[in-house]
Design a protein around this motif. Structure first.
Motif, mmCIF file in Angstrom:
data_model
loop_
_atom_site.group_PDB
_atom_site.id
_atom_site.type_symbol
_atom_site.label_atom_id
_atom_site.label_comp_id
_atom_site.label_asym_id
_atom_site.label_seq_id
_atom_site.Cartn_x
_atom_site.Cartn_y
_atom_site.Cartn_z
ATOM 1 N N VAL A 48 25.047 28.014 77.055
ATOM 2 C CA VAL A 48 26.382 28.208 76.479
ATOM 3 C C VAL A 48 26.951 29.532 76.996
ATOM 4 C CG1 VAL A 48 27.676 28.484 74.335
ATOM 5 C CG2 VAL A 48 25.758 26.876 74.437
ATOM 6 N N LEU A 49 28.123 29.463 77.613
ATOM 7 C CA LEU A 49 28.763 30.673 78.153
ATOM 8 C C LEU A 49 29.784 31.245 77.176
ATOM 9 C CD1 LEU A 49 29.408 29.482 81.841
ATOM 10 C CD2 LEU A 49 27.379 30.644 80.907
ATOM 11 N N LEU A 50 30.620 30.371 76.634
ATOM 12 C CA LEU A 50 31.733 30.824 75.790
ATOM 13 C C LEU A 50 31.914 29.872 74.615
ATOM 14 C CD1 LEU A 50 34.068 31.224 78.833
ATOM 15 C CD2 LEU A 50 33.562 33.142 77.325
ATOM 16 N N LEU A 51 32.259 30.436 73.477
ATOM 17 C CA LEU A 51 32.563 29.604 72.313
ATOM 18 C C LEU A 51 33.927 29.979 71.753
ATOM 19 C CD1 LEU A 51 29.091 29.644 70.517
ATOM 20 C CD2 LEU A 51 30.205 27.635 71.529
ATOM 21 N N LEU A 69 22.852 23.066 55.515
ATOM 22 C CA LEU A 69 22.441 24.480 55.487
ATOM 23 C C LEU A 69 21.348 24.703 56.523
ATOM 24 C CD1 LEU A 69 22.323 25.233 51.643
ATOM 25 C CD2 LEU A 69 24.139 25.801 53.287
ATOM 26 N N GLY A 70 21.428 25.831 57.228
ATOM 27 C CA GLY A 70 20.429 26.162 58.241
ATOM 28 C C GLY A 70 20.740 25.592 59.614
ATOM 29 N N SER A 71 21.820 24.817 59.735
ATOM 30 C CA SER A 71 22.186 24.229 61.041
ATOM 31 C C SER A 71 23.354 24.992 61.660
ATOM 32 C CB SER A 71 22.596 22.765 60.871
ATOM 33 O OG SER A 71 21.505 22.026 60.422
ATOM 34 N N PRO A 72 23.440 24.952 63.007
ATOM 35 C CA PRO A 72 24.549 25.647 63.660
ATOM 36 C C PRO A 72 25.867 24.883 63.508
ATOM 37 C CG PRO A 72 23.166 24.578 65.297
ATOM 38 C CD PRO A 72 22.500 24.359 63.971
ATOM 39 N N ILE A 73 26.961 25.630 63.448
ATOM 40 C CA ILE A 73 28.276 24.980 63.453
ATOM 41 C C ILE A 73 28.619 24.593 64.893
ATOM 42 C CG2 ILE A 73 29.046 26.208 61.413
ATOM 43 C CD1 ILE A 73 30.854 27.874 63.353
ATOM 44 N N THR A 74 29.704 23.875 65.073
ATOM 45 C CA THR A 74 30.125 23.429 66.404
ATOM 46 C C THR A 74 31.587 23.824 66.634
ATOM 47 O OG1 THR A 74 30.823 21.315 65.498
ATOM 48 C CG2 THR A 74 28.595 21.407 66.410
ATOM 49 N N SER A 75 31.940 23.974 67.913
ATOM 50 C CA SER A 75 33.349 24.242 68.257
ATOM 51 C C SER A 75 33.548 23.885 69.729
ATOM 52 C CB SER A 75 33.706 25.710 68.001
ATOM 53 O OG SER A 75 33.075 26.541 68.966
ATOM 54 N N TYR A 76 34.728 24.175 70.240
ATOM 55 C CA TYR A 76 34.952 24.019 71.682
ATOM 56 C C TYR A 76 34.125 25.078 72.409
ATOM 57 C CZ TYR A 76 38.607 20.697 70.708
ATOM 58 O OH TYR A 76 39.274 19.573 70.290
ATOM 59 N N GLY A 77 33.621 24.733 73.603
ATOM 60 C CA GLY A 77 32.798 25.693 74.332
ATOM 61 C C GLY A 77 32.805 25.436 75.823
ATOM 62 N N ILE A 78 32.399 26.450 76.560
ATOM 63 C CA ILE A 78 32.224 26.337 78.013
ATOM 64 C C ILE A 78 30.728 26.488 78.304
ATOM 65 C CG2 ILE A 78 32.811 27.298 80.280
ATOM 66 C CD1 ILE A 78 35.278 26.198 78.914
ATOM 67 N N LYS A 335 43.702 34.866 71.088
ATOM 68 C CA LYS A 335 42.721 33.780 70.943
ATOM 69 C C LYS A 335 41.311 34.344 70.804
ATOM 70 C CE LYS A 335 40.684 29.889 70.994
ATOM 71 N NZ LYS A 335 39.905 30.225 69.807
ATOM 72 N N SER A 336 40.620 33.968 69.743
ATOM 73 C CA SER A 336 39.279 34.483 69.494
ATOM 74 C C SER A 336 38.246 33.716 70.325
ATOM 75 C CB SER A 336 38.960 34.362 68.002
ATOM 76 O OG SER A 336 37.658 34.817 67.764
ATOM 77 N N VAL A 337 37.508 34.474 71.149
ATOM 78 C CA VAL A 337 36.512 33.888 72.051
ATOM 79 C C VAL A 337 35.228 34.706 71.940
ATOM 80 C CG1 VAL A 337 35.936 33.494 74.474
ATOM 81 C CG2 VAL A 337 38.277 33.119 73.683
ATOM 82 N N VAL A 338 34.091 34.028 71.782
ATOM 83 C CA VAL A 338 32.810 34.730 71.789
ATOM 84 C C VAL A 338 32.120 34.464 73.131
ATOM 85 C CG1 VAL A 338 30.520 34.876 70.744
ATOM 86 C CG2 VAL A 338 32.542 34.683 69.294
ATOM 87 N N VAL A 339 31.782 35.552 73.819
ATOM 88 C CA VAL A 339 31.078 35.445 75.104
ATOM 89 C C VAL A 339 29.584 35.399 74.780
ATOM 90 C CG1 VAL A 339 30.704 36.500 77.356
ATOM 91 C CG2 VAL A 339 32.906 36.819 76.177
#
Ligand SMILES: NC(=O)c1ccc[n+]([C@@H]2O[C@H](COP(=O)([O-])OP(=O)(O)OC[C@H]3O[C@@H](n4cnc5c(N)ncnc54)[C@H](OP(=O)(O)O)[C@@H]3O)[C@@H](O)[C@H]2O)c1
Length: 343
Positions: A48-51, A69-78, A335-339
């Protein structure tokens, strides 16, 4: 290769209020992965590069959330392809885009079924557009602005539009599309820095709704013909008091109610007297109809600088919980982006 840590951004508890980093939303480093041997069962393995961090992610932390509970959330990603057992993706190192279901983890397996359903596709970006823009202005938030404008705005040159949360990922494209269509644009935002950005975008009347009375602005600069709202509650009342006959309202969000009680609207009779058309806008079902026009009309103009975008980039998956809180309370600028990882 030895097992390495595979950090994740997980749901630790549900809340109807704001998600607190470290309490509601947790950066978890307990999982490990062996990139060479982890079974793929016909799927693919990607780095995963970007979320993308968007206001709608709050729903994963609400009571009744679809995420355990305990699982990762999901979103658009690169993503970058590391291993593949699926015939659809054979070029290792290829860049992919995950359409809303990229799990918030450093390395991710996309199952055979997910690949088959089109949940990831190959991405061939414009040379001068960073990958991150494809989860922002050239991606879902940009499509939200474009599809809603095309479908519902019915703009006429010289009309006046009012956009709330105008400096955000969606709003900042809406105001530029409206300006290019020859409308007078009024935009509100929650800080002086955001108001400055709106002025740089050419917004005719940009104001900080926390320090300036929205009703006064609309009384002086309206009445409005198009209202594009992201906030709900009192912003709708203020618009209803200052609208032309036959105004179009595009209800694109209601963020003032995402982390607490939704605010009421009082001026409903004005919908009738001013013969206002209210459209509930949801981007997903409109994408098949408008994607080609978006790729032709908007993406090249982002690449050549005609349309501008701003990003709020945070480095490291450990910043994702704070990034989510920021978009829900106005702490982000752009735009909020997590690297998450390097190419
Ligand atoms: N309908 C759809 O298909 C669709 C698709 C994407 C997004 N959306 C909606 O579009 C809106 C904007 O999304 P985005 O991704 O572009 O996010 P964004 O505008 O980049 O970030 C969210 C912004 O909302 C504002 N905000 C937060 N709490 C607020 C409150 N209580 N009152 C007023 N404003 C508040 C803040 O800006 P200020 O500092 O300016 O207040 C914050 O920066 C959201 O409501 C989102 O749910 C809808």
């Amino acid at each position: 290769m030895p097992e390495i840590t595979n950090a994740r951004h997980v749901v630790n508890e549900y809340t109807s209020g704001y998600p607190i980093p470290g309490q509601t939303t947790v950066y978890d480093t307990t999982q490990t992965i062996d990139l060479d041997t982890v079974p793929l069962n016909g799927g693919i393995l990607a780095k995963v590069l970007l979320l993308s961090v968007d206001p709608y992610l709050k729903r994963f932390f609400n009571p009744g959330s679809p995420v355990p509970l305990g699982s990762p959330i999901t979103s658009y990603g690169i993503l970058k392809l590391i291993r593949s057992e699926h015939e659809k993706f054979t070029t290792l190192g290829a860049i992919l885009i995950g359409h809303g279901n990229t799990r918030h983890e450093e390395y991710t397996i996309i199952t055979k079924e997910e690949v088959a359903s089109g949940s990831v596709t190959a991405l061939t970006p414009y040379e001068n557009l960073p990958l991150s823009v494809y989860i922002g202005a050239a991606g879902m938030p940009g499509l939200t602005a474009f599809t809603g404008w095309k479908k519902y705005a019915d703009p006429k040159e010289g009309e006046t539009v009012f956009v709330t949360t105008a400096a955000g990922a969606v709003g900042s494209l809406v105001v530029q599309i409206a300006k290019h269509a020859g409308l007078k644009v009024i935009g509100s935002a929650g800080s002086e820095e955001k108001v400055k950005f709106l002025k740089e975008l050419g917004v005719h009347v940009a104001f900080n709704y926390k320090t300036t009375d929205t009703r006064e602005v609309l009384k002086n600069e309206g009445p409005i013909d198009i209202f594009w709202d992201h906030v709900g509650g009192d912003s709708i009342d203020a618009a209803l008091e200052n609208s032309n006959i036959g105004a179009r309202y595009i209800i694109c969000g209601a963020i003032s109610g995402y982390s607490g009680q939704p605010a009421p609207v009082h001026n409903l009779a004005r919908i009738m007297y001013s013969q206002i058309n209210i459209y509930g806008h949801f981007v997903i079902p409109l994408i098949p109809q408008y994607q080609a026009a978006f790729d032709e009309e908007i993406v090249p103009r982002l690449a050549d600088g005609t349309f501008k975008y701003r990003e709020d980039r945070l480095d490291g998956l450990e910043k994702a919980p704070q990034a989510l809180l920021d978009v829900l309370n106005g702490g982000n600028v752009g735009k909020s982006v997590v690297v998450v990882g390097e190419e």
